[in-house]
Design a protein around this motif. Structure first.
Motif, PDB file in Angstrom:
ATOM      1  N   LEU A 239       0.761  -1.461  -0.059  1.00  0.00           N
ATOM      2  CA  LEU A 239      -0.012   0.102   0.056  1.00  0.00           C
ATOM      3  C   LEU A 239       0.789   1.188   0.081  1.00  0.00           C
ATOM      4  CD1 LEU A 239      -2.587  -0.930   2.687  1.00  0.00           C
ATOM      5  CD2 LEU A 239      -2.999  -0.995   0.156  1.00  0.00           C
ATOM      6  N   VAL A 240       0.567   2.121  -0.924  1.00  0.00           N
ATOM      7  CA  VAL A 240       1.213   3.387  -1.053  1.00  0.00           C
ATOM      8  C   VAL A 240       0.446   4.580  -0.954  1.00  0.00           C
ATOM      9  CG1 VAL A 240       3.303   2.399  -2.111  1.00  0.00           C
ATOM     10  CG2 VAL A 240       1.733   3.619  -3.584  1.00  0.00           C
ATOM     11  N   THR A 241       1.008   5.606  -0.517  1.00  0.00           N
ATOM     12  CA  THR A 241       0.280   6.719  -0.372  1.00  0.00           C
ATOM     13  C   THR A 241       0.982   7.814  -1.234  1.00  0.00           C
ATOM     14  OG1 THR A 241      -0.888   6.605   1.977  1.00  0.00           O
ATOM     15  CG2 THR A 241      -0.742   8.733   0.952  1.00  0.00           C
ATOM     16  N   ILE A 242       0.394   8.554  -1.940  1.00  0.00           N
ATOM     17  CA  ILE A 242       0.846   9.577  -2.868  1.00  0.00           C
ATOM     18  C   ILE A 242       0.418  10.835  -2.865  1.00  0.00           C
ATOM     19  CG2 ILE A 242       1.601  10.308  -5.304  1.00  0.00           C
ATOM     20  CD1 ILE A 242       1.634   7.272  -5.953  1.00  0.00           C
ATOM     21  N   ASP A 243       1.284  12.047  -2.230  1.00  0.00           N
ATOM     22  CA  ASP A 243       0.853  13.226  -2.252  1.00  0.00           C
ATOM     23  C   ASP A 243       0.554  13.782  -3.403  1.00  0.00           C
ATOM     24  OD1 ASP A 243       2.203  16.310  -2.469  1.00  0.00           O
ATOM     25  OD2 ASP A 243       1.200  15.981  -0.705  1.00  0.00           O
ATOM     26  N   LEU A 244      -0.801  14.404  -3.459  1.00  0.00           N
ATOM     27  CA  LEU A 244      -1.471  14.802  -4.706  1.00  0.00           C
ATOM     28  C   LEU A 244      -0.333  16.000  -5.538  1.00  0.00           C
ATOM     29  CD1 LEU A 244      -5.352  15.384  -4.437  1.00  0.00           C
ATOM     30  CD2 LEU A 244      -4.256  13.439  -5.413  1.00  0.00           C
ATOM     31  N   HIS A 245      -0.167  16.900  -4.718  1.00  0.00           N
ATOM     32  CA  HIS A 245       0.703  17.996  -5.269  1.00  0.00           C
ATOM     33  C   HIS A 245       2.008  17.323  -5.967  1.00  0.00           C
ATOM     34  CE1 HIS A 245       2.502  21.968  -5.763  1.00  0.00           C
ATOM     35  NE2 HIS A 245       3.473  21.506  -5.030  1.00  0.00           N
ATOM     36  N   ARG A 246       2.606  16.428  -5.280  1.00  0.00           N
ATOM     37  CA  ARG A 246       3.691  15.741  -6.107  1.00  0.00           C
ATOM     38  C   ARG A 246       3.445  15.023  -7.431  1.00  0.00           C
ATOM     39  NH1 ARG A 246       8.162  16.192  -8.049  1.00  0.00           N
ATOM     40  NH2 ARG A 246       9.544  14.381  -8.445  1.00  0.00           N
ATOM     41  N   LEU A 247       2.277  14.429  -7.254  1.00  0.00           N
ATOM     42  CA  LEU A 247       1.790  13.596  -8.398  1.00  0.00           C
ATOM     43  C   LEU A 247       1.582  14.742  -9.600  1.00  0.00           C
ATOM     44  CD1 LEU A 247       1.241  11.083  -9.748  1.00  0.00           C
ATOM     45  CD2 LEU A 247      -1.085  11.239  -8.852  1.00  0.00           C
ATOM     46  N   GLU A 248       0.911  15.543  -9.209  1.00  0.00           N
ATOM     47  CA  GLU A 248       0.516  16.970 -10.146  1.00  0.00           C
ATOM     48  C   GLU A 248       1.663  17.322 -10.776  1.00  0.00           C
ATOM     49  OE1 GLU A 248      -3.621  18.856  -9.098  1.00  0.00           O
ATOM     50  OE2 GLU A 248      -2.139  19.146  -7.509  1.00  0.00           O
ATOM     51  N   GLU A 249       2.894  17.736  -9.871  1.00  0.00           N
ATOM     52  CA  GLU A 249       4.251  18.133 -10.329  1.00  0.00           C
ATOM     53  C   GLU A 249       4.657  17.055 -11.389  1.00  0.00           C
ATOM     54  OE1 GLU A 249       5.956  20.684  -6.449  1.00  0.00           O
ATOM     55  OE2 GLU A 249       6.587  18.632  -6.880  1.00  0.00           O
ATOM     56  N   VAL A 250       4.706  15.930 -11.084  1.00  0.00           N
ATOM     57  CA  VAL A 250       5.601  14.838 -12.068  1.00  0.00           C
ATOM     58  C   VAL A 250       4.533  14.868 -13.390  1.00  0.00           C
ATOM     59  CG1 VAL A 250       5.986  12.413 -12.351  1.00  0.00           C
ATOM     60  CG2 VAL A 250       6.410  13.530  -9.856  1.00  0.00           C
ATOM     61  N   ILE A 251       3.471  15.141 -13.106  1.00  0.00           N
ATOM     62  CA  ILE A 251       2.585  14.980 -14.566  1.00  0.00           C
ATOM     63  C   ILE A 251       2.926  16.255 -15.419  1.00  0.00           C
ATOM     64  CG2 ILE A 251       0.203  15.069 -15.717  1.00  0.00           C
ATOM     65  CD1 ILE A 251      -0.657  13.200 -13.110  1.00  0.00           C
ATOM     66  N   ALA A 252       3.042  17.330 -14.913  1.00  0.00           N
ATOM     67  CA  ALA A 252       3.280  18.716 -15.352  1.00  0.00           C
ATOM     68  C   ALA A 252       4.663  18.692 -15.924  1.00  0.00           C
ATOM     69  CB  ALA A 252       2.965  19.720 -14.370  1.00  0.00           C
TER      70      ALA A 252
END
Length: 95
Positions: A43-56
């Motif tokens: 199980l992993v938890t990913i910070d939304l802000h970090r995921l949005e940064e990577v996608i951008a």
């Protein structure tokens, strides 16, 4: 204050995968290898802000990840669902 560990009885997850272990560079960018076990699951938890940064960064060409367009779209949909639920993170069950 201490945290308590509880045995998990049931995990429900979406039928469609958001990403997979072939997206190795994504695992690196999100530090997922630190959260999974030696079998590559957990199980992993990913910070939304970090995921949005990577996608951008991927979309801008600032970092090179071999993510398929449909993977990026699924991740964006996951982000929108999390935001609509008032969450600042996403939980993924890597199986």
């Amino acid at each position: 204050m201490s945290n308590q560990a509880r045995r998990v009885i049931k995990i429900e997850y979406a039928e469609v995968e958001s990403f997979n272990s072939h997206d190795d560079a994504l695992y690196d960018q999100l530090n997922l290898y630190e959260s999974i076990n030696s079998a590559g699951t957990g199980l992993v938890t990913i910070d939304l802000h970090r995921l949005e940064e990577v996608i951008a960064e991927v979309e801008a060409g600032d970092i090179e990840l071999s993510l398929k367009p449909e993977t990026i779209e699924r991740l964006k949909a996951d982000i929108e669902i999390a935001k609509s639920e008032g969450n600042l993170w996403l939980d993924y069950y890597i199986i």
